[in-house]
Each structure stands twice: as C-alpha cells, then as structure tokens.
Design a protein around this motif. Structure first.
Motif, PDB file in Angstrom:
ATOM      1  N   LEU A  56      51.363  45.195  48.053  1.00 39.72           N
ATOM      2  CA  LEU A  56      49.907  45.054  47.927  1.00 39.72           C
ATOM      3  C   LEU A  56      49.161  46.274  48.475  1.00 39.72           C
ATOM      4  O   LEU A  56      47.934  46.345  48.390  1.00 39.72           O
ATOM      5  N   GLN A  58      49.909  49.112  47.171  1.00 40.79           N
ATOM      6  CA  GLN A  58      50.045  49.984  46.009  1.00 40.79           C
ATOM      7  C   GLN A  58      49.037  49.515  44.970  1.00 40.79           C
ATOM      8  O   GLN A  58      48.623  48.359  44.977  1.00 40.79           O
ATOM      9  N   ILE A  59      48.691  50.393  44.040  1.00 45.14           N
ATOM     10  CA  ILE A  59      48.006  49.918  42.843  1.00 45.14           C
ATOM     11  C   ILE A  59      48.400  50.808  41.666  1.00 45.14           C
ATOM     12  O   ILE A  59      48.451  52.029  41.793  1.00 45.14           O
ATOM     13  N   GLY A  98      56.117  43.764  41.932  1.00 46.15           N
ATOM     14  CA  GLY A  98      55.045  42.961  42.500  1.00 46.15           C
ATOM     15  C   GLY A  98      53.799  43.751  42.874  1.00 46.15           C
ATOM     16  O   GLY A  98      53.099  43.426  43.844  1.00 46.15           O
ATOM     17  N   ILE A  99      53.522  44.795  42.092  1.00 46.12           N
ATOM     18  CA  ILE A  99      52.425  45.705  42.427  1.00 46.12           C
ATOM     19  C   ILE A  99      51.174  45.371  41.608  1.00 46.12           C
ATOM     20  O   ILE A  99      51.265  45.129  40.402  1.00 46.12           O
ATOM     21  N   PRO A 100      49.986  45.350  42.255  1.00 48.29           N
ATOM     22  CA  PRO A 100      48.739  45.109  41.522  1.00 48.29           C
ATOM     23  C   PRO A 100      48.601  46.103  40.366  1.00 48.29           C
ATOM     24  O   PRO A 100      48.950  47.273  40.515  1.00 48.29           O
TER      25      PRO A 100
END
Ligand code: SF4
Lengths: 468, 212
Positions: A56, A58-59, A98-100
């Motif tokens: 979370l 990361q984007i 699991g990265i936005p």
C-alpha cells in the motif's frame, strides 16, 4: 537549539534506517510510483519468489503507453499488441503483488507526476521514488523525490528502502518579480542555461527566494520537474500555506486529527535561518525572459530575443564540438535569430507543462486566433482534461484548430506511438530535447505553454510578448 | 549478477560527450522482453540506417571493436532517463566497464546493479586514453578492481575511486537485497515507530485501489 539545518537534511535524517561505515545509508521510502516501464522489477521479484513488503506504499499508474486517441473504447481501442501488452502487464503485476492501481478506465488516470499531487499522495517531508527521472516534480511540496532504475524499483518493492549516499545541497535563490509573459518553465530553463546540465550533479537543489514563494503549486512543480535536466538528484521547495491549502481535502490527504498532526510536522520542515548549503546560485527574476532551446540538451536555452550561437566564437573545444553537432542535428545556422525558426508542429503536454494552469495560459494566447501548423494538446491527467472542458478551454483550442487529446506521456517520449514525423521541427512544452526523442530525426525546441501556443499561431518560434 | 575482478579487453573510444539514454536505447524498444537480446538495440539510431542496415562508419560496427568489452567515452555518459534498458543493452553487447570523466545521474547506479563497472577518471586522463586507443585501434586496456587502477597501453596505472560498499558488491557479484536483509532488525524497528507516529503514511486508504 542545535545547528540550523536545511530542509533536505531534516528529511534525510528522518529516513535513515541504517548506515554503513563508508556512509552509504539505507533510506526509507514512503511512496513508490510505478508505470508500465519497469516491468523488469516485477519479473525479478517473481524469479526470487519475493513479495512486495508494503504494497500500500506503492502505486501503479498507466501513463507512458496509453494512447491519446480512442480512449472511450478502452483497451479495445489500442491496436498495437505490444502496447496493449505493456498496459495489461502493469495491471497484472499490480494485482499479483496487491498494489493500488490506476488504469486506462479510471477517472483518476493521468501522468503519474501530475496525478500524485492531485490525489494528495505527495505530502511534505516524504521520500518518494519512481522509475522516471521527472519524479523530482514532487519536490515542489518539500519532498525528497527522485527517479531510480528498475533494479532499484525491485529493491524498494522488496524492502521499502534504498541504498543511497547523502547528496550535497545547492540553494538557488530567485528574488524579485517575474516580468509579464515569463512562466515557471522560463525560470527553470534559465536556471539550467546558467548552471548547465551537470551544474546540479551530486546535489539536491532547494529553490528559494520571493519569486519562488510567489508561485502557485503548479508552477513550483514545473520548476522542480526539470531539476534533473540540471543533473541534480532532486529539487525541493519549502512547503508553505500555498502547499497546505493545495493539499487540504484531496482524496488521499490526511484527514481530521491526522491532518492537524501532519500540518504541525510539515511546518517544521523549511530550512532554518542560517542553514548551510554546499553551493549557492542567485538569479534575478527581472532578468528572466521567455526562453527557448536551440540545441539537443536542455542547457542549450536562450532568451527568445537571441540568435543561434556561433561555435566559432566558443573557446572550449568540447563545447564547440557539442554546438557544431547540435546545430547540424537541428539544421540551424549560427546567427539566425531564434524568431526566424519555422516549426512544423506544436505539442502541449507532459508532466512538465500540462496542468490546468498551463492549459489556461496557453488558451489565453490562442483565444480568437488560429493555428497555422498542426498542434496537439494532451492534458496532464484525465481530471485536468475534465476541468479544462468544464471551463470551456477545450473549445478555445478546438476552434483554433488544435487537436484536443486524452492524457498520457504522449509526444514527450513517444512510448504510445505519438511521434512527430521524421525530420520535423517541433515546438514542445516537454522537458527533453534529446536527438530522436520525439521521433526519428525530429528537432525539438523546448518552451513554455504560452510560447508553444504562440508558435502554433505564427508557425515559427515567437516572442509571446509581441502577440499581445 | 556477474562479479567483476580484473578485466583485460579491447577498448573502444567514443569521443562524444553527453551520450544520453535515448541514444543508448530508443524508447520504442523498452517494451521488448529481455529475452530478445537488448544488444540489438544499443545505439540503434547511430548503428543502423532507416532500412535497418548497419552504418559502416559507426565505431562499434567496425572490427576489432565489435568485440570490445570496455568503452572509453566523453563526459556525462548515460545522461537522461532512468531507463535501465540503457544498461541492459550495453551489458548484452558484451561491455563490462565504461570509463568516463562523469556519468548521468542514474546511469552509474544502474550499472552497479548489473555488474557493469563505471570508472571515473579525470577528463584529461580519459582524453589521453582515447588518444592512445585511436592511435592503436584494437589495443587492450586492463581494469583491476581490487587495486582500483586502469592500466593504459603504455603500462601506466591510473587510480580510480569507488565506494567500498559498491566495490564489495561488484567483487562478489552480490545483489543489494541480500545485503539489506542483514538490516531487517533495524527496519522492523524503524517501521513500527513510523506506523505509530504517522499512521496516515501507512497507505491504508489506498486499499480501495487494489484490484482482485
Ligand atoms: S511526460 Fe515525459 S517526462 Fe513526464 S513522466 Fe512521461 S515520459 Fe517522463
């Protein structure tokens, strides 16, 4: 009280997790942006069977490869299978780790260095990384933000930190009031012309002075964006009420009690009075004029009132060789007034100069006139586009014969296929004028949005002040 | 990552300063998987004409430089973007070391991540090395990392600096992540303090942007 500290030093100290004997530091990263480019990082993690440590923080944002046409058709509108693959690959990598993710169909989509601030993901005091040199843009908020390579992205994904050596500091002081027709782009081109493309090498720049304090956040982002073109690791501006009110209420800005606590911390960040900098450079705002590049690196910039330089007049052999090669590539002869250079095409876009304010300034020049050469606009984000349309800027451009496209990196780098035709001369608001960047043999002249608009109207490089 | 200890190899002189990452590998190739062989894209616009045929006058298209393992170049080599493809292409071509008076902001750190040694020497020294290479095309240079010297064609050594931690990693071919793992205790401590003091940095609201 201890020694007065500069802003960069305060941010640095807070982020050092560990230090090795030779001074190399393990630096904590608060936010890491990824785009389609550094897919090698995810491939590497899979090979080593490693997860993302803090997904979370990361984007992932699709910007480099998105088309600027047919966007209403989503992925189906992308003909090139390799380009489609790049975008799907980013979506898959984000999902698997699991990265936005902000993709082609998200109303938040845009160039990551525009979107980050827009969404409140960029906050004072942070350390921010991304696999793109213009990550320095985020420094406008008092952030240590810098580009890294794919292997380093892999390291940040795996560990949330990076091995780094503390850079030196350079303060650039710009006092006074900018003359009419002079924008943030002209300021940073003047800075780079003065200190050179290696002038900031090994340094983090802090921009200060009354001319900088008077800028709004969008202008400050343009200045910090091109810090890298002066060779600097990053560029920072002290956060102030202008920055805080920009951030307040944005989607991912802190809220309620967190906002109050964050604000107290942010107010402690600016350099203390008397803080030391390893180097200082001063410019007077009044001396800065509308700038344009004539060569193939960003320091090849001059006021629009000048002429193409003469290599014969330059003593330094290496510099002379550079000018000769640059003029050969650019197809220019020494002594030609810059305002006599005809252009074939105009591009207004990129993370340097496609925010709302940029489009507003360009539209003010275009209004009621007509473009005489092909000109296109790619807004910095889908949201910038929507806001511009709500205010009728799109109509101003379309009525003048401009193409009003969707948001992506576009002709700044051409990853999505938006190239100028081979050999064309392009007036561009982007940050880089390297050989072949905008297409094979394409000759790029960097300038501000109003100067680009003026060039579109007259078909040559033009002093926007003479159009008024 | 391949380790780097001592290398004796043909060195190619590239006189031009400011060789940028767009020159090293044009953007359009950066969507290719590494398995296609990035060597074919290195210096693409300088090496190949519009039809894709080799330009005979480009130095790396000529013998004996096709088998060069060292580049001796102008200042500010690899300036421009962070694209690591600009290192992958050079490494895949077979180059193991680059000698220059300075490197672009990202290039040197990307080199270290891929076992490619960036060597910084004074501009006069680099210019003198290039002159030697032009005088005797195909001559070899030696780069000795333990001793930190470049040995020129006349047998003279030129000392270069390298940070001890970088040197250790190059000599052993060690990956950064392995080293970072030694600091996991400090990391845990740092993170739990940060999460407690500044909870808004945890990124929790971004969960809404995670797709399944
Ligand atoms: S617009 Fe250009 S400079 Fe900005 S992120 Fe995209 S490619 Fe990089």
């Amino acid at each position: 009280m201890g020694n007065p500290q500069n802003m960069f030093g305060k941010i640095w100290d807070r982020h050092v997790v560990a230090q090795r004997e030779d001074g190399e530091s393990l630096l904590y990263v608060d936010r890491n942006f990824v785009h389609e480019g550094p897919f090698y990082a995810f491939d590497g993690l899979r090979l080593d069977n490693r997860p993302a440590r803090r997904p979370l923080k990361q984007i992932a944002i699709a910007d480099h490869y998105l088309p600027t046409l047919n966007r209403d058709r989503g992925m189906a509108g992308i003909k090139d299978p390799e380009i489609r693959h790049m975008i799907e690959q980013l979506a898959r990598n984000a999902r698997d780790f699991g990265i936005p993710f902000i993709g082609i169909d998200d109303a938040r989509q845009g160039i990551m260095h525009v979107v980050g601030a827009d969404l409140g993901l960029v906050q004072p005091g942070m350390v921010i990384t991304a696999a793109d040199s213009h990550t320095t843009t985020n420094g406008a908020f008092g952030v240590f933000a810098f580009g890294i390579g794919a292997s380093e992205i892999k390291h940040v994904l795996a560990t949330q930190a990076l091995w780094y050596r503390k850079p030196r500091t350079l303060r650039i002081l710009i006092d006074g009031t900018l003359p009419g027709g002079v924008t943030a782009k002209d300021v940073i081109l003047a800075v780079i012309a003065k200190i050179g493309i290696s002038g900031g090498s090994g340094h983090v720049i802090e921009y200060a002075g009354s001319a900088v304090r008077a800028m709004n956040m969008e202008q400050r982002m343009t200045v910090c964006n091109m810090s890298i073109e002066a060779g600097a690791r990053a560029g920072l501006i002290a956060p102030d009420d202008i920055a805080f009110s920009y951030l307040e209420g944005r989607e991912f800005s802190p809220r309620g009690g967190d906002w109050e606590k964050a604000l107290a911390f942010w107010r402690s960040l600016p350099s203390d009075p008397g803080a030391h900098f390893d180097k200082e450079v001063e410019l007077m705002a009044e001396d800065i004029q509308p700038m344009v590049t004539w060569g193939t690196v960003p320091e090849d910039a001059l006021p629009i009132t000048s002429s193409v330089p003469d290599p014969a007049a330059v003593g330094n052999a290496e510099q002379r060789a550079h000018i000769e090669r640059a003029l050969h590539y650019m197809g220019l002869r020494p002594g030609l007034p810059l305002t006599e250079i005809k252009v074939d095409r105009v591009f207004i876009g990129s993370c340097t100069n496609a925010r709302y304010d940029d489009l507003r300034l360009a539209a003010a020049v275009v209004k009621g006139r007509r473009a005489t050469v092909p000109a296109m606009i790619s807004p910095g984000s889908t949201d910038v586009k929507r806001r511009a349309e709500a205010d009728g800027l799109d109509k101003v451009f379309i009525d003048a014969g401009f193409e009003w496209r969707d948001s992506a990196c576009s002709m700044c780098v051409g990853s999505n296929g938006d190239f100028a035709s081979p050999g064309e001369r392009c007036a561009s608001t982007s940050p880089r004028n390297f050989e072949n960047r905008q297409g094979r043999g394409v000759r790029t002249h960097l300038l501000s949005p109003p100067m680009a608009a003026a060039a579109a109207i007259t078909g040559r490089l033009t002093d926007v002040r003479t159009l008024r | 990552m391949e380790s780097f200890v001592r290398l004796t190899a043909i060195a190619a002189p590239l006189d031009q300063p400011d060789i940028d990452t767009d020159m090293l590998i044009p953007q359009r190739f950066l969507r290719k998987p590494l398995t296609v062989g990035y060597r074919n894209f290195m210096f693409f616009n300088d090496r190949f004409d519009a039809e894709g045929k080799e330009k005979p006058d480009f130095i790396l298209n000529r013998e004996p430089y096709r088998s060069a393992k060292i580049l001796v170049t102008g200042a500010n080599f690899g300036c421009g973007s962070t694209r690591e493809g600009a290192v992958y292409a050079v490494v895949d071509f077979g180059i193991r070391a680059i000698v220059a008076s300075s490197f672009g902001a990202f290039y040197a750190s990307n080199c270290y991540q891929n076992g490619l040694l960036p060597v910084v020497l004074l501009e006069e020294t680099v210019a003198a090395l290039r002159a030697q290479l032009h005088a005797l095309p195909g001559v070899e240079l030696t780069i000795d990392l333990p001793d930190q010297v470049v040995i020129d064609t006349k047998g003279r050594g030129h000392r270069f600096e390298i940070e001890p931690s970088r040197k250790e990693r190059m000599l052993q071919g060690l990956d950064d992540i392995r080293i970072t793992e030694r600091y996991s205790g400090a990391m845990e401590e740092f993170e739990s303090r940060l999460d407690a003091e500044m909870p808004w940095l945890s990124g929790k609201p971004l969960q809404a942007l995670v797709r399944r």
